[in-house]
Design an enzyme around this catalytic site. Structure first.
Site, PDB file in Angstrom:
ATOM      1  N   ALA A  65       0.869  -1.249  -0.102  1.00 38.36           N
ATOM      2  CA  ALA A  65      -0.182   0.001   0.095  1.00 38.36           C
ATOM      3  C   ALA A  65       0.918   1.150   0.017  1.00 38.36           C
ATOM      4  O   ALA A  65       2.178   1.329   0.426  1.00 38.36           O
ATOM      5  CB  ALA A  65      -0.866  -0.006   1.224  1.00 38.36           C
ATOM      6  N   GLY A  66       0.172   2.327  -0.546  1.00 38.81           N
ATOM      7  CA  GLY A  66       0.975   3.771  -0.200  1.00 38.81           C
ATOM      8  C   GLY A  66       1.472   4.193  -1.736  1.00 38.81           C
ATOM      9  O   GLY A  66       1.653   5.285  -1.871  1.00 38.81           O
ATOM     10  N   ASP A  68       0.275   3.590  -4.769  1.00 44.37           N
ATOM     11  CA  ASP A  68      -0.868   4.075  -5.432  1.00 44.37           C
ATOM     12  C   ASP A  68      -2.033   4.239  -4.576  1.00 44.37           C
ATOM     13  O   ASP A  68      -3.126   3.551  -4.298  1.00 44.37           O
ATOM     14  CB  ASP A  68      -1.301   3.183  -6.444  1.00 44.37           C
ATOM     15  CG  ASP A  68      -2.418   3.565  -7.564  1.00 44.37           C
ATOM     16  OD1 ASP A  68      -2.847   4.877  -7.342  1.00 44.37           O
ATOM     17  OD2 ASP A  68      -2.629   2.995  -8.434  1.00 44.37           O
ATOM     18  N   LYS A  69      -2.160   5.446  -3.762  1.00 43.59           N
ATOM     19  CA  LYS A  69      -3.056   5.741  -2.779  1.00 43.59           C
ATOM     20  C   LYS A  69      -4.448   5.808  -3.227  1.00 43.59           C
ATOM     21  O   LYS A  69      -5.572   5.539  -2.514  1.00 43.59           O
ATOM     22  CB  LYS A  69      -2.745   6.800  -1.645  1.00 43.59           C
ATOM     23  CG  LYS A  69      -1.343   6.753  -0.894  1.00 43.59           C
ATOM     24  CD  LYS A  69      -1.007   8.137  -0.520  1.00 43.59           C
ATOM     25  CE  LYS A  69       0.291   8.159   0.402  1.00 43.59           C
ATOM     26  NZ  LYS A  69       0.226   7.412   1.707  1.00 43.59           N
ATOM     27  N   ASN A 114       9.501   8.789   4.762  1.00 44.31           N
ATOM     28  CA  ASN A 114       8.243   9.452   3.988  1.00 44.31           C
ATOM     29  C   ASN A 114       7.395  10.197   5.109  1.00 44.31           C
ATOM     30  O   ASN A 114       7.523   9.346   6.300  1.00 44.31           O
ATOM     31  CB  ASN A 114       7.486   8.695   3.101  1.00 44.31           C
ATOM     32  CG  ASN A 114       6.336   7.754   3.782  1.00 44.31           C
ATOM     33  OD1 ASN A 114       5.102   8.451   3.897  1.00 44.31           O
ATOM     34  ND2 ASN A 114       6.454   6.606   3.956  1.00 44.31           N
ATOM     35  N   PHE A 118      -1.079  10.366   4.647  1.00 47.23           N
ATOM     36  CA  PHE A 118      -2.169  10.163   3.801  1.00 47.23           C
ATOM     37  C   PHE A 118      -3.035  11.092   2.906  1.00 47.23           C
ATOM     38  O   PHE A 118      -4.305  11.292   2.983  1.00 47.23           O
ATOM     39  CB  PHE A 118      -3.536   9.511   4.825  1.00 47.23           C
ATOM     40  CG  PHE A 118      -3.194   8.394   5.808  1.00 47.23           C
ATOM     41  CD1 PHE A 118      -2.211   7.441   5.556  1.00 47.23           C
ATOM     42  CD2 PHE A 118      -4.016   8.100   7.074  1.00 47.23           C
ATOM     43  CE1 PHE A 118      -1.927   6.391   6.326  1.00 47.23           C
ATOM     44  CE2 PHE A 118      -3.628   6.846   7.804  1.00 47.23           C
ATOM     45  CZ  PHE A 118      -2.673   6.049   7.388  1.00 47.23           C
ATOM     46  N   SER A 178       0.619   3.552  10.352  1.00 41.77           N
ATOM     47  CA  SER A 178       1.478   4.678   9.873  1.00 41.77           C
ATOM     48  C   SER A 178       1.754   5.530  10.860  1.00 41.77           C
ATOM     49  O   SER A 178       1.138   6.017  11.938  1.00 41.77           O
ATOM     50  CB  SER A 178       0.683   5.258   8.877  1.00 41.77           C
ATOM     51  OG  SER A 178       1.278   6.644   8.408  1.00 41.77           O
ATOM     52  N   ASN A 180       2.736   8.625  10.560  1.00 43.72           N
ATOM     53  CA  ASN A 180       2.497   9.954  10.009  1.00 43.72           C
ATOM     54  C   ASN A 180       1.052  10.702  10.259  1.00 43.72           C
ATOM     55  O   ASN A 180       0.703  11.728   9.831  1.00 43.72           O
ATOM     56  CB  ASN A 180       2.841   9.958   8.463  1.00 43.72           C
ATOM     57  CG  ASN A 180       4.277   9.520   8.376  1.00 43.72           C
ATOM     58  OD1 ASN A 180       5.145   9.804   9.012  1.00 43.72           O
ATOM     59  ND2 ASN A 180       4.518   8.772   7.327  1.00 43.72           N
ATOM     60  N   THR A 181       0.334   9.836  11.173  1.00 44.11           N
ATOM     61  CA  THR A 181      -1.131  10.325  11.600  1.00 44.11           C
ATOM     62  C   THR A 181      -1.187  10.210  12.924  1.00 44.11           C
ATOM     63  O   THR A 181      -0.922   9.196  13.523  1.00 44.11           O
ATOM     64  CB  THR A 181      -2.368   9.481  10.955  1.00 44.11           C
ATOM     65  OG1 THR A 181      -2.221   9.878   9.414  1.00 44.11           O
ATOM     66  CG2 THR A 181      -3.588   9.987  11.333  1.00 44.11           C
ATOM     67  N   LYS A 220      -2.790  -4.238   9.415  1.00 40.35           N
ATOM     68  CA  LYS A 220      -1.316  -3.763   9.106  1.00 40.35           C
ATOM     69  C   LYS A 220      -0.511  -3.249  10.255  1.00 40.35           C
ATOM     70  O   LYS A 220      -1.282  -2.352  10.908  1.00 40.35           O
ATOM     71  CB  LYS A 220      -1.342  -3.057   8.097  1.00 40.35           C
ATOM     72  CG  LYS A 220       0.260  -2.661   7.607  1.00 40.35           C
ATOM     73  CD  LYS A 220       0.126  -2.238   6.099  1.00 40.35           C
ATOM     74  CE  LYS A 220       1.756  -1.713   5.922  1.00 40.35           C
ATOM     75  NZ  LYS A 220       1.587  -1.246   4.504  1.00 40.35           N
ATOM     76  N   ASN A 249       4.612  -2.050   8.700  1.00 41.28           N
ATOM     77  CA  ASN A 249       4.552  -0.624   8.045  1.00 41.28           C
ATOM     78  C   ASN A 249       6.121  -0.222   8.177  1.00 41.28           C
ATOM     79  O   ASN A 249       6.867  -0.842   8.481  1.00 41.28           O
ATOM     80  CB  ASN A 249       3.584   0.206   8.810  1.00 41.28           C
ATOM     81  CG  ASN A 249       3.098   1.325   7.839  1.00 41.28           C
ATOM     82  OD1 ASN A 249       3.895   2.155   7.129  1.00 41.28           O
ATOM     83  ND2 ASN A 249       1.523   1.265   7.817  1.00 41.28           N
TER      84      ASN A 249
HETATM   85  C1  LIG Z   1       6.244   7.010   0.003  1.00 46.50           C
HETATM   86  C2  LIG Z   1       5.440   5.734   1.070  1.00 46.50           C
HETATM   87  C3  LIG Z   1       4.030   5.883   1.448  1.00 46.50           C
HETATM   88  C4  LIG Z   1       3.364   5.064   2.019  1.00 46.50           C
HETATM   89  N1  LIG Z   1       2.153   4.931   2.179  1.00 46.50           N
HETATM   90  C5  LIG Z   1       1.394   3.969   2.792  1.00 46.50           C
HETATM   91  C6  LIG Z   1       0.044   3.993   2.818  1.00 46.50           C
HETATM   92  O1  LIG Z   1      -0.691   4.898   2.537  1.00 46.50           O
HETATM   93  N2  LIG Z   1      -0.397   3.032   3.661  1.00 46.50           N
HETATM   94  C7  LIG Z   1       0.062   1.838   4.144  1.00 46.50           C
HETATM   95  O2  LIG Z   1      -0.410   0.985   4.675  1.00 46.50           O
HETATM   96  N3  LIG Z   1       1.532   1.815   4.045  1.00 46.50           N
HETATM   97  C8  LIG Z   1       2.295   2.720   3.289  1.00 46.50           C
HETATM   98  N4  LIG Z   1       3.627   2.746   3.006  1.00 46.50           N
HETATM   99  C9  LIG Z   1       4.470   1.551   3.767  1.00 46.50           C
HETATM  100  C10 LIG Z   1       4.450   0.207   2.872  1.00 46.50           C
HETATM  101  O3  LIG Z   1       3.334  -0.085   2.328  1.00 46.50           O
HETATM  102  C11 LIG Z   1       5.463  -0.473   3.376  1.00 46.50           C
HETATM  103  O4  LIG Z   1       4.577  -1.164   4.259  1.00 46.50           O
HETATM  104  C12 LIG Z   1       6.804  -0.187   3.900  1.00 46.50           C
HETATM  105  O5  LIG Z   1       7.393   0.809   2.922  1.00 46.50           O
HETATM  106  C13 LIG Z   1       7.704  -1.129   4.112  1.00 46.50           C
HETATM  107  O6  LIG Z   1       8.021  -1.908   2.902  1.00 46.50           O
HETATM  108  P1  LIG Z   1       9.163  -1.452   1.954  1.00 46.50           P
HETATM  109  O7  LIG Z   1      10.457  -1.385   2.963  1.00 46.50           O
HETATM  110  O8  LIG Z   1       9.122  -2.491   0.779  1.00 46.50           O
HETATM  111  O9  LIG Z   1       8.793   0.100   1.179  1.00 46.50           O
HETATM  112  C14 LIG Z   1       4.185   3.808   2.388  1.00 46.50           C
HETATM  113  C15 LIG Z   1       5.588   3.674   2.247  1.00 46.50           C
HETATM  114  C16 LIG Z   1       6.201   4.600   1.461  1.00 46.50           C
HETATM  115  C17 LIG Z   1       7.677   4.305   1.205  1.00 46.50           C
END
Ligand SMILES: Cc1cc2nc3c(=O)[nH]c(=O)nc-3n(C[C@H](O)[C@H](O)[C@H](O)COP(=O)(O)O)c2cc1C
Length: 345
Positions: A65-66, A68-69, A114, A118, A178, A180-181, A220, A249
């Site tokens: 996720a994240g 393609d929000k 990041n 959201f 997350s 960030n909230t 999650k 996450n």
């Molecule tokens: C720029 C960015 C935005 C993200 N936004 C979300 C989100 O909206 N919702 C969510 O559940 N995880 C979000 N994530 C977390 C990712 O889904 C993932 O759990 C996390 O990045 C760890 O995986 P990775 O090390 O492969 O990136 C985001 C990650 C990144 C880098």
């Protein structure tokens, strides 16, 4: 085609500010797929297919996720060869997220920080995109709460999200991890967690009857949890018959990137430095949960072996995000090859 193109395009993208590069790539994927320039999405089963949470996955490597929000590029992303796609996090109402810049590449560490917060167009725009997509594979829809919703009304936001996305989802992810909230991660603990799970489960039962279809719920969680906290989460997931858990996450820990450019930016760290922490949460979850509910492993996968590590630790499926930014879509095939080679023949 796109996998072989990525090494050429990557330096150009990395010359741009991270969020602009991200928007451009997503826009290009959406456009190319609309023009029919990308292959058909992968829906056929392979020898890596598996049934998890009652869903048939053609293979176990998915999009996290994240990326393609809003679900702007579902078909384009599907054409890259993922076994499943998770979009969101979507909140009930549209919101701007945090001020820019809010996404930073820590290149030497193959990592990202990041604090998007959201940013998304809200449920209506999200569902319009989901309806428009031609993709018929496994689609996870990830729901969250608006930043302005007070903690005591947070559960309502999740119920609004669940009701809206239910009929369109292969599975629904409840994002309470997350960083960030404000206050979101507190929902993983104690009474707040128990009340959230009970409310979601009751709503899932009601919706299942109304739609005559059972849509699994996955929760999650964060990597920044100590052992007692992971144990309590596992107990409650099981007690409430939640269908799956996604671990993990991003992390607020910076110990692996100290001194690097951008390391002091607020937000969640993802990519290679997250690998161990997230895999160790998977390992503990597996010890607590056994086969009672499946784990989806995400965090720091940047090569085929990393994906294998997650599966060996107890995950049944894996997801990618930051690794894709650094390696491009070739990473998907690399993970599949590693998993295939490790399979008993
Ligand atoms: C720029 C960015 C935005 C993200 N936004 C979300 C989100 O909206 N919702 C969510 O559940 N995880 C979000 N994530 C977390 C990712 O889904 C993932 O759990 C996390 O990045 C760890 O995986 P990775 O090390 O492969 O990136 C985001 C990650 C990144 C880098």
């Amino acid at each position: 085609m796109l996998a072989s193109l990525y090494p050429v395009v990557r330096p150009l993208l990395f010359a741009l500010e991270a969020e602009h590069a991200h928007d451009l790539t997503l826009g290009a994927l959406a456009l190319l797929s609309r023009l029919g320039w990308l292959g058909a999405p992968l829906t056929a089963s392979s020898n890596l297919s598996r049934r998890i949470m009652g869903i048939d996955f053609p293979h176990p490597v998915g999009l996290a996720a994240g990326l393609d929000k809003d679900g702007r590029a579902i078909d384009g992303l599907a054409a890259l060869g993922f076994g499943f796609i998770e979009i969101g996090t979507v909140t009930p109402l549209a919101q701007k997220g945090n001020p820019m810049p809010r996404m930073f590449r820590l290149q030497q560490a193959h990592a990202i920080i990041n604090r998007m917060g959201f940013n998304n167009g809200g449920l209506d725009a999200f569902l319009a995109n989901v309806r428009r997509a031609r993709f018929r594979g496994v689609l996870g829809l990830n729901i969250g709460k608006n930043a302005t919703t007070p903690a005591e009304r947070a559960i309502e936001d999740y119920l609004i999200g669940l009701r809206a996305v239910y009929a369109h989802a292969s599975y629904v992810t409840v994002n309470i991890s997350s960083p960030n909230t404000h206050g979101l991660r507190a929902m993983q603990e104690g009474d707040a967690f128990v009340r959230l799970l009970a409310a979601l489960k009751e709503e899932q039962r009601r919706l299942g009857e109304a739609h005559r279809r059972y849509v699994p719920l996955a929760v999650k969680i964060a990597p920044d949890l100590d052992e007692p906290a992971v144990r309590q989460i596992a107990e409650q997931l099981r007690a409430h018959a939640i269908d799956g858990v996604i671990a993990t996450n991003t992390t607020t820990d910076r110990s692996k990137v100290l001194g690097m450019r951008y390391a002091n930016e607020n937000g969640g760290l993802s990519g290679a430095p997250l690998l161990e922490a997230s895999t160790s949460v998977i390992r503990q979850l597996k010890a607590e949960l056994g086969e009672s509910l499946p784990i989806i492993g995400v965090g720091g996968i940047t090569c085929g072996n990393d994906a294998l590590d997650k599966l060996s630790a107890g995950a049944k499926l894996v997801q990618l995000y930051s690794g894709l930014i650094y390696r491009g879509p070739a990473l998907i095939k690399e993970c599949l090859r590693a998993i295939e080679n490790a399979q008993p023949t």
